[in-house]
Design an enzyme around this catalytic site. Sequence first.
Site, PDB file in Angstrom:
ATOM      1  N   ASN A   1       0.835  -1.205   0.000  1.00  0.00           N
ATOM      2  CA  ASN A   1       0.000   0.000   0.000  1.00  0.00           C
ATOM      3  C   ASN A   1       0.872   1.258   0.000  1.00  0.00           C
ATOM      4  O   ASN A   1       0.758   2.135   0.863  1.00  0.00           O
ATOM      5  CB  ASN A   1      -0.945  -0.005   1.208  1.00  0.00           C
ATOM      6  CG  ASN A   1      -2.244   0.731   0.914  1.00  0.00           C
ATOM      7  OD1 ASN A   1      -2.391   1.388  -0.124  1.00  0.00           O
ATOM      8  ND2 ASN A   1      -3.189   0.650   1.838  1.00  0.00           N
TER       9      ASN A   1
ATOM     10  N   HIS B   1      -8.632   3.675   8.046  1.00  0.00           N
ATOM     11  CA  HIS B   1      -9.054   2.329   7.678  1.00  0.00           C
ATOM     12  C   HIS B   1     -10.465   2.026   8.163  1.00  0.00           C
ATOM     13  O   HIS B   1     -11.197   1.277   7.520  1.00  0.00           O
ATOM     14  CB  HIS B   1      -8.085   1.284   8.244  1.00  0.00           C
ATOM     15  CG  HIS B   1      -6.872   1.080   7.395  1.00  0.00           C
ATOM     16  ND1 HIS B   1      -5.707   1.799   7.575  1.00  0.00           N
ATOM     17  CD2 HIS B   1      -6.634   0.257   6.347  1.00  0.00           C
ATOM     18  CE1 HIS B   1      -4.820   1.423   6.681  1.00  0.00           C
ATOM     19  NE2 HIS B   1      -5.343   0.488   5.922  1.00  0.00           N
TER      20      HIS B   1
END
Length: 494
Positions: free
Chosen positions: A347, A378
């Site tokens: 990521n 998140h």
Amino acid sequence: MAEPPGAPHRTTGSTLLHPLSALLGIPLDQINFVACQLFALLAAFWFRIYLSPSHASSAVRHAFATLFGIYFAVFCFGWYSIHLFVLVMMNYGIMNMASIPNIHRYSFVVAMGYLTLCHISRIYIFHYGILTTDFSGPLMIITQKITTLACQLHDGIGRQAEELTAEQNRLAVKSRPSLLEYLSYLLNFMSIIAGPCSNYKDYIAFIEGRHVHMKLLEVNWKQKGYDRLPDPSPTGAVMYKLCITLVSLILFLTLTKNFPMAYIIDNEFLDKTPFFSRLGYLYVVTQAAKPKYYFAWTLADAVNNAAGYGFSGVDERGTFRWDLLSNLNIWNIETATSFKMYIENWNIQTAAWLKRVCYDRAPWYPTALTFILSALWHGIYPGYYFTFLTGILITLAARAIRNNCRHYFLSSVPLKIAYDVVTWAVTQLAVCYTVAPFVMLAVEPTIKFYKSVYFHMHILSILVLLLLPTRPQTHSVRRAQNQAMLNSIKSKDK
């Protein structure tokens, strides 16, 4: 948790592809996601060839990218896509009405606040992720872009050049974008579904046809024997990434279904399987969970490259690189010999966003604040917080071991190979141990899992931190940094 009857065909978006979903036995939300990305890939090729800067104005390119992006969002997420548009327009108002000294603060609070509210509502709407693709994914990417642009606009208008780092100065935005430019940057069809986040100046340079040219000017082509600038084609990079995407899809359709993460907390499995066998199976199920990320991120990268976006320059071998927007380096992930190396190659664009909007700007405790932001971004599932807290502990322990022990294994090649093999195995198991709660999401299965493996990584990490002295840097690293600083000073004095 078992899915209720009919769950494979649930979606918040279009039901046009329901027959295909029923035929393949794949959830409709996933079918819609893949269909949009494949259509985006075809549109990207068409966009690069027929709407190139030499054939169409910037306004036309912006409008096409925006309208297709909006269509894909509505197709995939139905009326839930309104959350994307509401957040975009709210922050456009902030960008135009807020004072420059506060523009990044207001944009950040509104974007992260709205995203967090949507994360909370998502628990009640989807009950721990019955739908594997929903509106929160695009909303997370848009939040990254909104905060990135706000910070870079603040740098370009509200701060002096000498106050900025070299990167902040390079990416600083000197004027507020128009509505069309703003919508295109946030909602373009190349990144609305799966990202990645990119910098505003890079995106505008791409739309205006300056993106590749700017990177090529960094190389002395006359010295290489060229009479004019070359014309790099992304076709090779796209084909290579599509091959990775295809392999990842095959692995996802086979491994992921056959090795579910939930099996590691199955009572029968726990009763009959020895500890080390459970660790081996944990590695297998974690590997089986990766292909969906490899698939989504690599396909998204290929879509941007197909449109001509993502050129990052020329490497030392003279090869054209198309990895400006790449979100992962699979080889470095699978061969990582440290927790840090693993994280740096996973990521990638989100890590860059966290650094640019938080770590580099935090007035105090940048590491802690960056961790908090990453967790909030998140979502609010407890499993995320178990993962991040465990990750911090393991990262500190791994750093202590590396700083205190690694130099003993550099005296010979066999010792170095042995060290790399051991650290690779430990790193892979540590990552599996850390990310399991991220997949399971809830508190009960997470605690059950950690109990089943006796909290061994937590205990070992704490013992390491208690027993080993803290050494922030090795002498060799410090010497190299000092030399780099001296070289920098000398170059400035010339």
